[in-house]
Design a protein around this motif. Structure first.
Motif, PDB file in Angstrom:
ATOM      1  N   VAL A 113     -20.913  26.689  23.417  1.00 54.42           N
ATOM      2  CA  VAL A 113     -20.391  27.728  24.303  1.00 54.42           C
ATOM      3  C   VAL A 113     -20.105  28.943  23.441  1.00 54.42           C
ATOM      4  CG1 VAL A 113     -18.618  28.323  25.983  1.00 54.42           C
ATOM      5  CG2 VAL A 113     -19.346  25.951  25.749  1.00 54.42           C
ATOM      6  N   LEU A 115     -19.126  33.281  23.233  1.00 57.06           N
ATOM      7  CA  LEU A 115     -18.577  34.479  23.863  1.00 57.06           C
ATOM      8  C   LEU A 115     -19.064  35.673  23.048  1.00 57.06           C
ATOM      9  CD1 LEU A 115     -16.606  35.651  26.011  1.00 57.06           C
ATOM     10  CD2 LEU A 115     -14.850  35.554  24.251  1.00 57.06           C
ATOM     11  N   PHE A 124     -17.773  40.704  26.778  1.00 57.48           N
ATOM     12  CA  PHE A 124     -17.307  39.321  26.765  1.00 57.48           C
ATOM     13  C   PHE A 124     -18.220  38.438  27.628  1.00 57.48           C
ATOM     14  CE2 PHE A 124     -13.696  41.913  25.666  1.00 57.48           C
ATOM     15  CZ  PHE A 124     -13.270  41.302  24.497  1.00 57.48           C
ATOM     16  N   TYR A 125     -19.456  38.431  27.231  1.00 55.20           N
ATOM     17  CA  TYR A 125     -20.539  37.725  27.908  1.00 55.20           C
ATOM     18  C   TYR A 125     -20.512  36.259  27.488  1.00 55.20           C
ATOM     19  CZ  TYR A 125     -25.502  37.387  29.365  1.00 55.20           C
ATOM     20  OH  TYR A 125     -26.681  37.067  29.955  1.00 55.20           O
ATOM     21  N   VAL A 126     -20.445  35.319  28.431  1.00 55.39           N
ATOM     22  CA  VAL A 126     -20.354  33.887  28.130  1.00 55.39           C
ATOM     23  C   VAL A 126     -21.730  33.243  28.278  1.00 55.39           C
ATOM     24  CG1 VAL A 126     -19.252  31.700  28.739  1.00 55.39           C
ATOM     25  CG2 VAL A 126     -17.981  33.829  28.966  1.00 55.39           C
ATOM     26  N   THR A 127     -22.131  32.480  27.264  1.00 56.12           N
ATOM     27  CA  THR A 127     -23.420  31.790  27.311  1.00 56.12           C
ATOM     28  C   THR A 127     -23.266  30.330  26.904  1.00 56.12           C
ATOM     29  OG1 THR A 127     -23.990  32.383  25.033  1.00 56.12           O
ATOM     30  CG2 THR A 127     -24.749  33.879  26.774  1.00 56.12           C
ATOM     31  N   GLU A 136     -26.854  32.458  30.459  1.00 56.24           N
ATOM     32  CA  GLU A 136     -25.587  33.081  30.816  1.00 56.24           C
ATOM     33  C   GLU A 136     -24.883  32.233  31.866  1.00 56.24           C
ATOM     34  OE1 GLU A 136     -26.919  35.933  34.528  1.00 56.24           O
ATOM     35  OE2 GLU A 136     -26.647  36.835  32.574  1.00 56.24           O
ATOM     36  N   ARG A 146     -13.903  35.959  32.562  1.00 57.94           N
ATOM     37  CA  ARG A 146     -14.880  35.432  31.597  1.00 57.94           C
ATOM     38  C   ARG A 146     -14.192  34.903  30.342  1.00 57.94           C
ATOM     39  NH1 ARG A 146     -17.700  39.926  33.427  1.00 57.94           N
ATOM     40  NH2 ARG A 146     -17.148  41.126  31.590  1.00 57.94           N
ATOM     41  N   LYS A 147     -13.134  35.600  29.881  1.00 53.66           N
ATOM     42  CA  LYS A 147     -12.387  35.128  28.715  1.00 53.66           C
ATOM     43  C   LYS A 147     -11.743  33.770  29.006  1.00 53.66           C
ATOM     44  CE  LYS A 147     -11.196  39.727  26.993  1.00 53.66           C
ATOM     45  NZ  LYS A 147     -10.085  40.679  26.804  1.00 53.66           N
ATOM     46  N   PHE A 150     -14.396  31.048  29.205  1.00 52.47           N
ATOM     47  CA  PHE A 150     -14.876  30.662  27.880  1.00 52.47           C
ATOM     48  C   PHE A 150     -13.984  29.590  27.254  1.00 52.47           C
ATOM     49  CE2 PHE A 150     -14.388  31.420  23.262  1.00 52.47           C
ATOM     50  CZ  PHE A 150     -15.617  30.911  22.856  1.00 52.47           C
ATOM     51  N   SER A 151     -12.678  29.821  27.264  1.00 49.73           N
ATOM     52  CA  SER A 151     -11.783  28.839  26.640  1.00 49.73           C
ATOM     53  C   SER A 151     -11.789  27.522  27.415  1.00 49.73           C
ATOM     54  CB  SER A 151     -10.370  29.396  26.513  1.00 49.73           C
ATOM     55  OG  SER A 151      -9.819  29.653  27.778  1.00 49.73           O
ATOM     56  N   GLN A 154     -15.093  25.685  26.596  1.00 53.11           N
ATOM     57  CA  GLN A 154     -15.031  25.078  25.258  1.00 53.11           C
ATOM     58  C   GLN A 154     -14.236  23.777  25.280  1.00 53.11           C
ATOM     59  OE1 GLN A 154     -13.555  28.059  22.460  1.00 53.11           O
ATOM     60  NE2 GLN A 154     -15.494  27.851  21.378  1.00 53.11           N
TER      61      GLN A 154
END
Length: 163
Positions: A113, A115, A124-127, A136, A146-147, A150-151, A154
């Protein structure tokens, strides 16, 4: 937030993401009616004159354009992303507004994962990366969402890898 995780006790773990819809059907109807009423106010003084027929088509065209724009926007937001995580496999399915379905899957052990703070289509693009491909996820979410995503991603991918 416009995403929802399945309960942690369920297997497989599933995440559903969709764009935020800030204009419900009642708000849409109120917006069109309110615009029509406020746009027609200047026409009341022109009742019984030839000028009314010169201005009326423009007011109706503006109302029709607003109706079309709001409907088009609602149709373009018909996106659904479903991420399924099991200890063996991670699978992402994206259903686009036109009905086309895009799939990606990889062994959960190899999923990364990421960011990207800069360089993507949005900050702050998540992939997700795995099986030689990077995809994406949640690009339509706000920056703060998105932040947070991301967490959470993960943590969930790490937990799925832990026996």
């Amino acid at each position: 937030m416009p995403y929802r995780w399945s309960p942690p006790a369920e297997t497989p773990l599933e995440l559903q993401l969709w764009p935020h819809n800030s204009l419900p059907p009642q708000g849409f109807a109120a917006m069109i009616l309110g615009f029509f009423l406020f746009a027609s106010i200047p026409l009341y003084g022109l009742l019984g004159t030839v000028l009314l027929w010169g201005i009326l088509p423009f007011m109706l065209a503006a109302t029709a354009a607003l109706y079309y724009a709001l409907r088009r926007n609602a149709r373009d937001r018909q996106i659904l992303e479903v991420l399924t995580i099991t200890p063996d496999m991670t699978h992402l399915t994206r259903t686009n507004p036109d009905g086309a379905v895009q799939d990606w899957e990889s062994n959960t052990y190899w999923v990364q994962v990421a960011l990207h703070e800069k360089g993507g289509p949005v900050p702050f693009y998540v992939t997700l990366k795995g099986k030689g491909r990077e995809v994406e996820i949640g690009a339509f979410l706000s920056e703060d969402e998105r932040k947070a995503l991301f967490s959470e991603l993960q943590d969930r991918v790490r937990a799925a890898n832990t026996p």
